[in-house]
Scaffold this active site. Structure first.
Site, short mmCIF file in Angstrom:
data_model
loop_
_atom_site.label_atom_id
_atom_site.label_comp_id
_atom_site.label_asym_id
_atom_site.label_seq_id
_atom_site.Cartn_x
_atom_site.Cartn_y
_atom_site.Cartn_z
N ASP A 117 23.20 -9.68 -6.59
CA ASP A 117 22.96 -10.76 -7.73
C ASP A 117 23.58 -10.24 -8.73
O ASP A 117 23.31 -10.19 -9.89
CB ASP A 117 21.79 -11.37 -7.89
CG ASP A 117 21.72 -12.64 -8.74
OD1 ASP A 117 22.52 -13.35 -8.78
OD2 ASP A 117 20.49 -12.78 -9.07
N SER B 87 0.99 -1.24 -0.01
CA SER B 87 -0.09 -0.01 0.05
C SER B 87 0.98 1.22 -0.02
O SER B 87 0.38 2.36 -0.47
CB SER B 87 -1.03 -0.05 1.29
OG SER B 87 -0.17 -0.02 2.32
#
Length: 629
Positions: A461, A325
């Site tokens: 990563d 939200s």
């Protein structure tokens, strides 16, 4: 006359007494002034490379309520909680602390020139100002007088103490000293310790396993004031006896033979049963009344009081949307029907890579990543970053049917760097200028998330398949699915791609910006050579580069470099290639603290045509001067 003489004698006596009081007051004042700490702005040093920088320690005490765990203290001092646990004889980095618990915190001590004539010995720690903070309060509370506000002012000449804004980054110089060559046979560390009113030289010496005379010799005296930082010489780090953490006791059980408690329990249970019965009857009457009156909301939703009950999977959708939200105003929320239409029902022909699909919405191309509901952390990170070398997130979608989430990114035309080096675009050769530009783009993107986000973001990563190239062959970092917001964390869940993973993360689960630096070093060497990061013999690319750069003669080294790169071109110099190779190798240092920051890497790559001086040793792989300031 006698009365007058008596009165004069009384005045003389009073005057004499006042004079004595004033004299003693002055003597006491002078004595107090003489005992005030003289090193309010820090401890001077000589910038000797044989002495500085060094790793040393500060003696710190856990503070209630916000600094009762190693993660918070690690963030304050910019070190891993594992390093504090190991130094402080704590079995697990996740062990809760108690107020005033003793700790050894490792710091890197440097000799820094503050102005043209003075160099000070301190650990450079950055702190972001919060509401109500002042130089004095942060120095005396959070850093427990390990520095002074005068020293903070000295090393932050561009900041006005009375005009600090929330979010200002301030350097807090933590007092420390390094052992010089003449002191090495006797001592290994100089521990920074803040003198307390109850302390004596003997008690400190006993606590740290050293001698009172050693403390006197190192500090140049035996008169210390409360809150003054002194240095305790030790041959090895003392073993702190830590309190045993006792978890809170379980709830007291109710025994059958305790009549009073049993009776109370029965009474409460009976009262609770009556209350539940009354609520059920009231709820039933309300439901019957609403059905009779035909009170209904939108299709698929029945309103009962203020609670909303959703048919099918609507409850799941509300739950998923509530998780994000905070981000609804940052991104466009797509409908699942839009994405299905854009990808022809997620047809395999639309797959870009893995679970990422190409889709067209309103005439615009997007990259649509389908994933199970674990996108909250990725959304939280992406909503606060905005940089030209990071792939931009355009919006997202929640699919309540399958509990899937879809992240909708900008479409990057030329695909991944991996495909250009090893995949279907390998035949389209990248020239040296383009490779160098790609390297600088990736370094700039990492510098941004490491230095310009708060808390710092670690990508975790970095590899060529997560680096995308746009229509102008400019590089953008993609896939923040494993990213971590906040440094110096420890994880037991190790994920990554073989060959790119930093050794400290693989062995100990340490998450820091330096693990991205390591991965970038692998990418840089892969980019230069267009070779796989692990060859057919199982050797990693860094080992090969180390051997090449350690060749005896310059001619032999140049020959090996040309052989390693393969298709040699005349549009770049061998010196430029060697410089970039050396930057990549520096990023692969086994010791994270000795790897360069991405700020230094960007500078070094931009100056790659200059003849930078590096010392590639077998032990450290660390550049002697990664930048020429």
């Amino acid at each position: 006359m006698k009365e007058v003489r008596k009165l004069k004698m009384e005045h003389t006596s009073i005057f004499s007494i006042l004079t004595i009081i004033i004299v003693f007051s002055d003597l006491h004042f002078l004595n107090t002034e003489a005992q005030l700490p003289s090193n309010t702005t820090g401890y001077t040093c000589k910038p000797d490379p044989t002495t500085y920088p060094c790793q040393t320690y500060v003696f710190y005490r856990a503070i209630s309520p916000n600094l009762l765990d190693l993660a918070s203290i690690g963030d304050l001092f910019a070190v891993s909680r594992l390093s504090i646990a190991e130094s402080s004889n704590i079995s697990s980095p996740s062990t809760p602390l108690i107020s005033d618990q003793s700790l050894f915190v490792p710091i890197t001590c440097s000799c820094t020139t503050v102005n043209s004539s003075v160099s000070l010995s301190y650990a450079n720690l950055s702190y972001k100002i919060q509401s109500g903070d002042t130089f004095y309060l942060v120095s005396t509370t959070l850093f427990q007088n390990l520095t002074t506000y005068q020293s903070v002012e000295a090393v932050n000449p561009n900041l006005i103490p009375e005009q600090l804004d929330i979010g200002d980054v301030v350097i807090f110089p933590i007092f420390c000293k390094c052992i010089n060559i003449t002191q090495l046979p006797k001592h290994s560390y100089l521990i920074s310790y803040v003198f307390r009113p109850s302390d004596t030289i003997d008690s400190i010496a006993s606590r740290f396993g050293t001698t009172p005379q050693s403390i006197v010799d190192i500090n140049g005296g035996n008169q210390f004031q409360p809150s003054e930082t002194i240095f305790v010489p030790v041959f090895r780090l003392p073993n702190i006896t830590q309190p045993i953490y006792v978890p809170p006791p379980p709830p007291v059980s109710i025994h059958e033979d305790d009549g009073t408690v049993k009776g109370l329990a029965i009474g409460l249970g009976f009262s609770g049963l009556l209350l539940i019965l009354v609520i059920c009857l009231w709820s039933y009457r309300e439901m019957v009344g609403r059905k009779r009156d035909g009170v209904k909301g939108e299709e698929g939703i029945i309103q009962v009081g203020k609670r909303v009950q959703y048919n099918d999977n609507k409850e799941m959708e509300v739950s998923l949307l509530s998780d994000v939200s905070d981000h609804l105003d940052k991104f466009r929320v797509f409908k699942i029907e839009e994405l299905i239409k854009a990808t022809d029902g997620f047809d395999d022909r639309k797959v870009i890579q893995g679970s990422v699909y190409q889709g067209s919405i309103d005439g615009m191309l997007f990259a649509i990543k389908r994933m199970k509901w674990n996108a909250y952390e990725e959304l939280k990170i992406l909503q606060k970053v905005n940089h030209g070398n990071l792939v931009k997130l355009e919006g997202f979608c929640v699919d309540p049917e399958n509990a899937n989430c879809y992240l909708v990114y900008e479409h990057i035309e030329n695909g991944s760097l991996h495909s250009w080096l090893h995949g279907n675009k390998k035949k389209e050769k990248l020239n040296w200028k383009t490779k160098l530009k790609i390297a600088i783009d990736v370094a700039n993107g990492l510098q941004y998330i490491h230095e310009h986000t708060q808390p710092k973001v670690v990508h975790k990563d970095i590899k060529t398949s997560n680096i995308l190239l746009d229509s102008n062959m400019r590089a953008k970092i993609a896939n923040f699915g494993l990213a971590k917001s906040g440094c110096n964390a420890i994880t037991m869940h190790i994920v990554g791609t073989q060959g790119y993973i930093a050794p400290e993360y693989l062995s100990d689960g340490i998450v820091s910006t330096k693990m991205d630096v390591y991965s970038f070093g692998v990418v840089l060497l892969e980019l230069i050579s267009s070779r796989e990061v692990i060859d057919e013999d199982g050797r990693v690319i860094g080992e090969t580069v180390e051997e090449i750069l350690k060749c005896g003669s310059k001619e032999m080294r140049e020959t090996r470099v040309k052989e390693w790169i393969g298709d040699w071109e005349s549009d770049y110099s061998i010196e430029s290639v060697v410089n970039v190779m050396t930057v990549g190798l520096a990023c692969l240092s086994k010791n994270p603290s000795r790897r360069p920051s991405m700020v230094d890497v960007v500078y070094a790559l931009c100056k790659s045509d200059d003849n930078l001086l590096f010392d590639v040793s077998q032990e450290s792989l660390l550049p002697r001067n990664i930048i020429a300031r």
